[in-house]
Design an enzyme around this catalytic site. Structure first.
Site, mmCIF file in Angstrom:
data_model
loop_
_atom_site.group_PDB
_atom_site.id
_atom_site.type_symbol
_atom_site.label_atom_id
_atom_site.label_comp_id
_atom_site.label_asym_id
_atom_site.label_seq_id
_atom_site.Cartn_x
_atom_site.Cartn_y
_atom_site.Cartn_z
ATOM 1 N N GLU A 108 -8.403 36.450 24.648
ATOM 2 C CA GLU A 108 -8.149 36.641 23.209
ATOM 3 C C GLU A 108 -9.456 37.000 22.483
ATOM 4 O O GLU A 108 -9.472 37.825 21.575
ATOM 5 C CB GLU A 108 -7.532 35.371 22.610
ATOM 6 C CG GLU A 108 -6.117 35.138 23.138
ATOM 7 C CD GLU A 108 -5.522 33.827 22.677
ATOM 8 O OE1 GLU A 108 -6.095 32.775 22.992
ATOM 9 O OE2 GLU A 108 -4.483 33.865 21.977
ATOM 10 N N GLU A 128 -1.747 30.576 29.308
ATOM 11 C CA GLU A 128 -1.430 29.385 28.506
ATOM 12 C C GLU A 128 -0.080 28.780 28.839
ATOM 13 O O GLU A 128 0.114 27.566 28.781
ATOM 14 C CB GLU A 128 -1.487 29.724 27.003
ATOM 15 C CG GLU A 128 -2.892 29.876 26.442
ATOM 16 C CD GLU A 128 -3.449 31.284 26.563
ATOM 17 O OE1 GLU A 128 -2.927 32.079 27.394
ATOM 18 O OE2 GLU A 128 -4.411 31.601 25.840
HETATM 19 C C1 3H9 Z 1 -6.220 28.462 25.668
HETATM 20 O O1 3H9 Z 1 -7.092 29.256 25.883
HETATM 21 C C2 3H9 Z 1 -5.545 28.305 24.330
HETATM 22 C C3 3H9 Z 1 -5.795 29.462 23.400
HETATM 23 O O2 3H9 Z 1 -4.830 30.478 23.603
HETATM 24 C C4 3H9 Z 1 -5.610 29.052 21.954
HETATM 25 C C5 3H9 Z 1 -6.627 28.151 21.384
HETATM 26 C C6 3H9 Z 1 -6.447 27.955 19.915
HETATM 27 N N1 3H9 Z 1 -11.218 24.014 29.756
HETATM 28 O O3 3H9 Z 1 -10.421 25.494 38.543
HETATM 29 P P1 3H9 Z 1 -11.805 25.194 38.908
HETATM 30 C C7 3H9 Z 1 -12.957 23.123 34.531
HETATM 31 S S1 3H9 Z 1 -5.707 27.341 26.835
HETATM 32 C C8 3H9 Z 1 -11.878 22.954 30.249
HETATM 33 O O4 3H9 Z 1 -12.050 24.142 39.912
HETATM 34 P P2 3H9 Z 1 -12.062 27.889 39.888
HETATM 35 C C9 3H9 Z 1 -12.111 22.493 35.617
HETATM 36 O O5 3H9 Z 1 -11.458 21.346 35.148
HETATM 37 C C10 3H9 Z 1 -6.757 27.690 28.219
HETATM 38 N N2 3H9 Z 1 -12.264 22.839 31.554
HETATM 39 O O6 3H9 Z 1 -12.604 26.504 39.324
HETATM 40 C C11 3H9 Z 1 -13.143 22.192 36.666
HETATM 41 O O7 3H9 Z 1 -13.805 21.004 36.286
HETATM 42 P P3 3H9 Z 1 -14.375 19.992 37.374
HETATM 43 C C12 3H9 Z 1 -6.314 28.900 28.941
HETATM 44 C C13 3H9 Z 1 -11.952 23.844 32.354
HETATM 45 O O8 3H9 Z 1 -13.246 28.748 40.019
HETATM 46 C C14 3H9 Z 1 -14.131 23.339 36.531
HETATM 47 O O9 3H9 Z 1 -13.916 23.893 35.227
HETATM 48 N N3 3H9 Z 1 -7.085 29.021 30.156
HETATM 49 C C15 3H9 Z 1 -11.265 24.976 31.906
HETATM 50 O O10 3H9 Z 1 -11.183 27.635 41.061
HETATM 51 C C16 3H9 Z 1 -13.924 24.428 37.549
HETATM 52 O O11 3H9 Z 1 -12.552 24.819 37.555
HETATM 53 C C17 3H9 Z 1 -6.632 28.595 31.334
HETATM 54 O O12 3H9 Z 1 -5.520 28.106 31.444
HETATM 55 C C18 3H9 Z 1 -10.889 25.037 30.535
HETATM 56 N N4 3H9 Z 1 -10.234 26.096 30.038
HETATM 57 O O13 3H9 Z 1 -11.125 28.475 38.756
HETATM 58 C C19 3H9 Z 1 -7.551 28.740 32.501
HETATM 59 N N5 3H9 Z 1 -11.085 25.816 32.954
HETATM 60 O O14 3H9 Z 1 -15.375 20.802 38.176
HETATM 61 C C20 3H9 Z 1 -7.690 27.425 33.200
HETATM 62 C C21 3H9 Z 1 -11.668 25.229 34.005
HETATM 63 O O15 3H9 Z 1 -14.940 18.891 36.576
HETATM 64 N N6 3H9 Z 1 -8.674 27.470 34.271
HETATM 65 N N7 3H9 Z 1 -12.189 24.046 33.666
HETATM 66 O O16 3H9 Z 1 -13.174 19.590 38.188
HETATM 67 C C22 3H9 Z 1 -8.456 28.079 35.448
HETATM 68 O O17 3H9 Z 1 -7.425 28.669 35.691
HETATM 69 C C23 3H9 Z 1 -9.524 27.966 36.489
HETATM 70 O O18 3H9 Z 1 -10.280 26.815 36.212
HETATM 71 C C24 3H9 Z 1 -10.484 29.178 36.545
HETATM 72 C C25 3H9 Z 1 -11.635 28.847 37.518
HETATM 73 C C26 3H9 Z 1 -9.691 30.369 37.091
HETATM 74 C C27 3H9 Z 1 -11.076 29.466 35.193
#
Ligand code: 3H9
Length: 692
Positions: A108, A128
């Protein structure tokens, strides 16, 4: 210029300002990063020397989106919408330079820029919905303005990201670059004249504006039978992009987002996101090192063995598949080749990749083939005698230090280990069928398994892209042990008066893709019968069906009658059930849908409580991750232990007490941990433990 704050840095490269985001690990857009971006924009907007701005991230992530840990807390300005509005209103073009992921709020943010460039490693999407949300910072309004309603709905409602090439093809990114990062984007930005905002583009919306039924036609197959609220809200928000002016659509999106973010479904899915990650962190003594694994062997070329071998090959680890007979080996290797062929045909991998992966799998006759393997996974017939023979041979033949894993789904790991001189190297690695597809891996620690060996199996699980959860050794481990309680309950419901279709419908309404009986028919009822026989157990209805030759889909009848895969209720089954009820002296009566659900789910939760009490699972979230990834527990219900906390343990204790009183079944007596927590007004606390 220079450092703005801990997460944002600004530097000038000859008239182009680079605003670099660096908030490890994934550039989540938390308060510090947002305020850094806001300050950077304020500083740059009035600087006459700046002709263009490049917004960059790290190799891993442009940005992983909003900081999920901030949801549910008081919001702090600047919020993401304000940051995006500030970028959009910059007087010079702002270019997003995307390497790694741009997901959710991250994409976004990029859509707020005037142009986007990407490197081949980029993966962009709006996931999301997988957190029970919708893109709440303009994604549902801006994305359809670039890629059109059809593509936008597909991305937003499924939440699946797309790669750089596809993003370029649909115009989501303006150019693919391959030079140094972000310098190539700086060069590219020098040539950008147009600073038209995405919000001002209307052309791509025209087809949907001209055809009011279009959105529903596109959305229907995407929504399928899901009972979750978020996918529907996603569609409504995209509809707003078509039917409303931009600002109005944005306000509508925000309202829908607020409705979801405060609800139980999103709470459950956010919890599940973290539980999945936490579950993969095995609780081991500090400093435990995994052993290196360069080569694997899999014993057995059946469905399970073949699938496991494919997991290794897909992860780039060469693997030997071992069989005792040439014909079985040939069949297994042919099946593997066929599955790779199908993947290549479908386009999920390229023909070259399929060939490379297949090339990593070598077939061998005889257990001598395990020489040189750092890890051996046994996937032979579920029979203790056979397993012991295999492990005794492995003890002689495997190299010192090799991890010796069994893929048993319920047998005693310690008994298997006892025939070796190295029980410290033995453990369970319980894959789920089809092993090359299902994400769950139960890593089963035996009484003597060394921490190093557990760490190695967990590490291998990660390399194989599995959700590897360490569990203790007991009959059925975590998943199947809880499933057994559900199966008992389902049988009992039939005997009490419910029909297979009513039981299945209740579980589907709860959110599972299939009920227990449709599932049993698909898997084959003879499998359960064989296991029960081996342990001297009975399930009156299922056994009676098997005795009548009704093994499920493969014989054209089971709990249902089949024409192809289409099931319909069979009066003959009703007669068989009624006869079994009569034999047991049970008076049949109608059972309502709510009672069916409670009787299926609460005994599982009760078993989960025992599993926690016995230390078979380390955390409630581990149990939830197992059910989410191995048994299709609906993500928006967070997992059985999370769900229990939502219902309230007092209710579950009282209902179990009722079930126990009605049946006298000791397994239904509320577990001590459940009673203790319920009496204290507490829950299992998986969610709270995470927040702490
Ligand atoms: C959003 O954006 C809402 C908006 O539309 C509106 C707002 C108003 N936040 O998965 P990994 C942490 S909703 C906080 O093992 P990978 C994760 O917990 C969001 N923490 O690595 C982990 O921590 P730890 C929409 C986050 O390389 C560490 O980072 N976005 C977030 O296999 C490593 O993560 C999503 O839904 C976060 N957003 O994969 C994406 N993301 O090491 C969600 C990650 O302490 N994230 N962490 O366990 C993912 O899909 C995967 O984490 C990503 C990396 C592909 C980014």
């Amino acid at each position: 210029m220079g450092s703005i704050n801990a997460a944002v840095d600004v530097r000038q490269q000859g008239g182009v300002a680079v605003v670099a985001m660096d908030n490890p690990p994934v550039n989540a857009l938390g308060f510090v990063l947002r305020s850094g971006l806001m300050q950077a924009m304020e500083q740059l907007r009035s600087d006459p020397s700046v002709k263009a701005v490049v917004l960059s991230g790290t190799a891993r992530a442009f940005s992983g989106g909003a900081d999920i840990t901030e949801f549910g807390q008081a919001s702090r300005d600047p919020n993401l919408r304000q940051v995006i509005a500030a970028i959009e209103d910059m007087p010079m073009p702002v270019v997003a330079a995307i390497q790694g992921v741009a997901l959710g709020g991250g994409l976004e943010l990029a859509l707020g820029c005037h142009a986007r460039v990407a490197w081949a490693t980029a993966r962009v999407g709006l996931p999301e919905v997988k957190l029970g949300l919708l893109p709440g910072a303009g994604g549902t309004q801006r994305l359809p303005r670039i890629v059109g309603v059809e593509k936008a709905l597909a991305m937003i409602v499924t939440g699946n990201p797309i790669g750089a090439k596809e993003a370029a093809e649909c115009g989501l990114v303006d150019a693919l670059l391959d030079g140094a990062y972000p310098d190539a984007a700086v060069e590219w930005a020098r040539g950008v004249q147009d600073r038209r905002r995405v919000r001002d583009r209307e052309d791509a919306l025209e087809p949907a504006r001209a055809d009011p039924g279009l959105i529903d036609r596109i959305a229907a197959p995407l929504l399928k039978a899901s009972g979750a609220a978020a996918p529907r809200a996603c569609v409504e928000s995209v509809r707003g992009a078509v039917t409303m002016a931009f600002e109005e659509g944005l306000a509508n999106e925000r309202q829908l987002f607020e409705g979801l973010v405060t609800g139980d479904e999103s709470r459950a899915q956010r919890y599940a996101f973290f539980a999945e990650r936490e579950a993969q962190k095995a609780v081991l003594p500090a400093g435990t090192q995994a052993r290196p694994v360069a080569r694997a062997a899999v014993i057995g070329a059946g469905t399970m063995g073949g699938g496991i071998a494919m997991c290794f090959a897909n992860a780039g680890i060469p693997v030997t598949v071992i069989e005792t007979e040439q014909a079985a080996l040939d069949r297994g290797m042919a099946r593997i080749a066929e599955l790779y062929g199908i993947s290549a045909k479908r386009g999920s991998i390229t023909a070259t990749q399929a060939e490379e992966r297949r090339g990593r799998i070598q077939g061998r006759l005889g257990l001598e083939g395990v020489e040189g393997a750092d890890i051996v996974v046994e996937a032979v017939f579920e029979d203790m005698g056979v397993k012991k023979q295999v492990f005794a041979a492995l003890d002689r033949l495997a190299k010192p230090g090799a991890v010796l894993a069994t893929n048993t789904s319920y047998l005693d790991i310690d008994e298997i280990a006892s025939v070796t001189s190295r029980p410290g190297d033995v453990l369970g690695m319980h894959f789920f069928s089809p092993a090359n597809v299902m994400k769950l891996l139960e890593v089963v620690r035996g009484g003597q398994t060394s921490p190093e060996v557990i760490a190695t199996a967990a590490d291998v699980g990660k390399k194989l892209a599995k959700v590897g959860v360490v569990v203790g050794n007991c009959f059925g481990f975590v998943g199947n042990r809880m499933l057994a309680r559900r199966s008992d309950a389902a049988e009992r419901l039939l005997l009490d008066g419910a029909s297979p279709a009513e039981v299945d419908a209740a579980l589907v309404a709860f959110g599972f893709r299939m009920g227990p009986f449709a599932m049993g028919d698909m898997a084959g009822l003879d499998i359960g019968m064989r296991i029960r026989k081996a342990f001297g157990k009975r399930a009156p209805v299922s056994d009676a069906l098997c005795e009548a030759g009704r093994y499920g889909q493969k014989t054209g009848s089971g709990y249902y009658l089949y024409e192809g895969r289409n099931a319909r209720p069979d009066p003959e089954v009703d007669r068989i059930i009624a006869a079994e009820s009569a034999k047991l002296g049970i008076t049949r009566h109608p059972v309502g849908a709510e009672e069916i659900t409670e009787r299926l789910v609460y005994p599982m939760i009760n078993e989960g409580a025992r599993i926690l009490e016995e230390g078979i699972a380390a955390r409630p979230g581990d149990i939830d991750a197992i059910w989410l990834h191995g048994y299709n527990w609906p993500a928006w219900r967070g997992g059985p232990m999370f769900y229990a906390d939502l219902v309230g343990l007092a209710r579950i204790r009282d209902r179990l007490q009722d079930f126990f009183a009605a049946t006298g079944d000791e397994l239904l007596r509320p577990a001590p941990l459940l009673v203790k927590l319920a009496d204290a007004g507490q829950g299992f606390g998986g969610e709270k433990a995470r927040a702490a």
